[in-house]
Design an enzyme around this catalytic site. Structure first.
Site, PDB file in Angstrom:
ATOM      1  N   CYS A  88      57.781  71.514   4.675  1.00 28.06           N
ATOM      2  CA  CYS A  88      58.711  71.887   5.955  1.00 28.06           C
ATOM      3  C   CYS A  88      60.228  71.561   5.364  1.00 28.06           C
ATOM      4  O   CYS A  88      60.641  70.649   5.070  1.00 28.06           O
ATOM      5  CB  CYS A  88      58.440  71.087   7.082  1.00 28.06           C
ATOM      6  N   HIS A  90      63.258  72.788   6.775  1.00 28.97           N
ATOM      7  CA  HIS A  90      64.325  72.074   7.656  1.00 28.97           C
ATOM      8  C   HIS A  90      63.914  70.547   7.918  1.00 28.97           C
ATOM      9  O   HIS A  90      64.761  69.762   8.084  1.00 28.97           O
ATOM     10  CB  HIS A  90      64.513  72.816   9.185  1.00 28.97           C
ATOM     11  N   CYS A 239      64.428  78.510   8.505  1.00 27.93           N
ATOM     12  CA  CYS A 239      63.228  78.143   8.116  1.00 27.93           C
ATOM     13  C   CYS A 239      63.361  77.944   6.391  1.00 27.93           C
ATOM     14  O   CYS A 239      63.307  79.062   5.896  1.00 27.93           O
ATOM     15  CB  CYS A 239      62.187  79.219   8.443  1.00 27.93           C
ATOM     16  N   GLY A 240      63.195  76.660   6.092  1.00 24.42           N
ATOM     17  CA  GLY A 240      63.390  76.661   4.536  1.00 24.42           C
ATOM     18  C   GLY A 240      62.408  77.314   3.896  1.00 24.42           C
ATOM     19  O   GLY A 240      62.684  77.696   2.758  1.00 24.42           O
TER      20      GLY A 240
HETATM   21  O1  PYC Z   1      62.011  74.969   7.622  1.00 21.55           O
HETATM   22  O2  PYC Z   1      60.009  75.271   6.459  1.00 21.55           O
HETATM   23  C1  PYC Z   1      60.700  74.978   7.448  1.00 21.55           C
HETATM   24  C2  PYC Z   1      59.866  75.164   8.580  1.00 21.55           C
HETATM   25  C3  PYC Z   1      58.618  75.323   8.888  1.00 21.55           C
HETATM   26  C4  PYC Z   1      58.102  75.240  10.059  1.00 21.55           C
HETATM   27  C5  PYC Z   1      59.309  75.019  10.993  1.00 21.55           C
HETATM   28  N1  PYC Z   1      60.498  75.022   9.870  1.00 21.55           N
END
Ligand code: PYC
Length: 314
Positions: A88, A90, A239-240
């Site tokens: 994940c 974030h 969303c990272g």
């Molecule tokens: O930032 O990768 C991310 C992520 C996945 C689900 C919510 N945020």
């Protein structure tokens, strides 16, 4: 009464709840093995933390665990209201900011262990956190789906630490005012993927849907996205893992060069900055963002409370 120690933060609007103590012992082994034990024997603890009434469908939990590799500053398992995440973006930025707040890490580069691999993170003096995400790649391109009520939708399937279907097709502008319409659209795409049996590698479920469009006037970014997460809530951040998957697709298409900066705005307009190095199969993304700590405390689990292990909304 069980007591769980937590620190909450948000990264570009998306919450992360870091669990720092009070959880059952998951034993030893790799993070993937301990995640399997968490899922098989202690899943009710996930529900208690991430679901209402203590959590919400936007909450991502991050359980801190001793790492296997002594070089790593921590191990971490991510989870949400419906299950477990491989990685994940974030959430990692939130974890790093939390570790800094706790005095467990200082400025500079640190190694972190996740169930899908080790990654380096870097704390900058201006408060920004960079993560060197797991290798990301485009798995399929030009996938056309028949989406009931919406016609044909075309997109790519890509891995960025989670599986994504990424499409430029959109029913409306990517603004917060359209979030209900965008949620319904991406939920329909997700159902169409299942119906058409489109998966990631080894039959993996594609549980993140990313709609991508141009930046809006006022965005300090190259593009804007809307991402539906596995629990059917939309990601408040850019969303990272989604930004990583998107950069992998652009790299495969020849539209983003190694080292070129890509500024990705999310649905709130908050921005992650990305760039990549070439990997073996795809790209090695670096994602930079900022998190703020919002709360610190203890969750109380009272066995007399009929909703103590969370509300089952399924
Ligand atoms: O930032 O990768 C991310 C992520 C996945 C689900 C919510 N945020």
């Amino acid at each position: 009464m069980h007591k769980i120690d937590f620190i909450d933060s948000h990264t570009g609007g998306e919450p992360t709840r870091v669990i720092t103590g009070g959880f059952p012992d998951l034993g030893t082994g790799t993070l993937a093995e301990r995640r399997a034990r968490f899922r098989d024997e202690y899943d009710h603890w996930r529900r208690a933390v991430a679901r209402e009434p203590r959590g919400s469908d936007t909450m991502v939990g991050a359980l801190l665990l001793p790492p296997e590799n002594r070089q790593a500053c921590t191990g971490v398992i991510y989870f949400n209201n419906v299950g477990y995440l491989g990685m994940c973006g974030h959430g990692t930025i939130g974890v790093v900011r939390t570790l800094q707040q706790l005095g467990r890490i200082q400025l500079g580069r640190h190694l972190l262990e996740t169930p899908v691999g080790e990654l380096y993170v870097e704390v900058h003096s201006d408060g920004r956190v960079a993560i060197e995400n797991v290798e990301s790649y485009r798995y399929a391109t030009g996938v056309v789906l028949d989406v009931p009520g919406h016609g044909q939708v075309c997109g790519d399937v890509a891995w960025g630490g989670n599986w994504f279907f990424i499409s430029h097709d959109r029913p409306c502008e990517l603004t917060l005012t359209h979030q209900r319409e965008l949620t319904a659209y991406t939920e329909a795409i997700r159902a169409a993927l299942v119906e058409a049996q489109v998966t990631g590698a080894d039959g993996a479920e594609i549980d993140h849907i990313e709609i991508t469009g141009p930046a809006l006037p006022g965005d300090d970014a190259d593009a804007r996205n809307f991402v539906l997460c596995p629990g059917m809530a939309y990601d408040r951040s850019p969303c990272g893992t989604g930004t990583s998957a998107k950069m992998a697709c652009m790299a495969a298409a020849g539209s983003l060069a190694p080292g070129q900066v890509w500024r990705q705005a999310g649905i709130l307009g908050s921005v992650f900055e990305g760039q990549y190095r070439r990997g073996v199969r795809g790209v090695l993304p670096r994602i930079t963002g900022t998190a703020f700590v919002t709360a610190q405390g203890q969750l109380l689990i009272d066995e007399n409370d009929p909703l103590t292990w969370g509300i089952d909304a399924t």
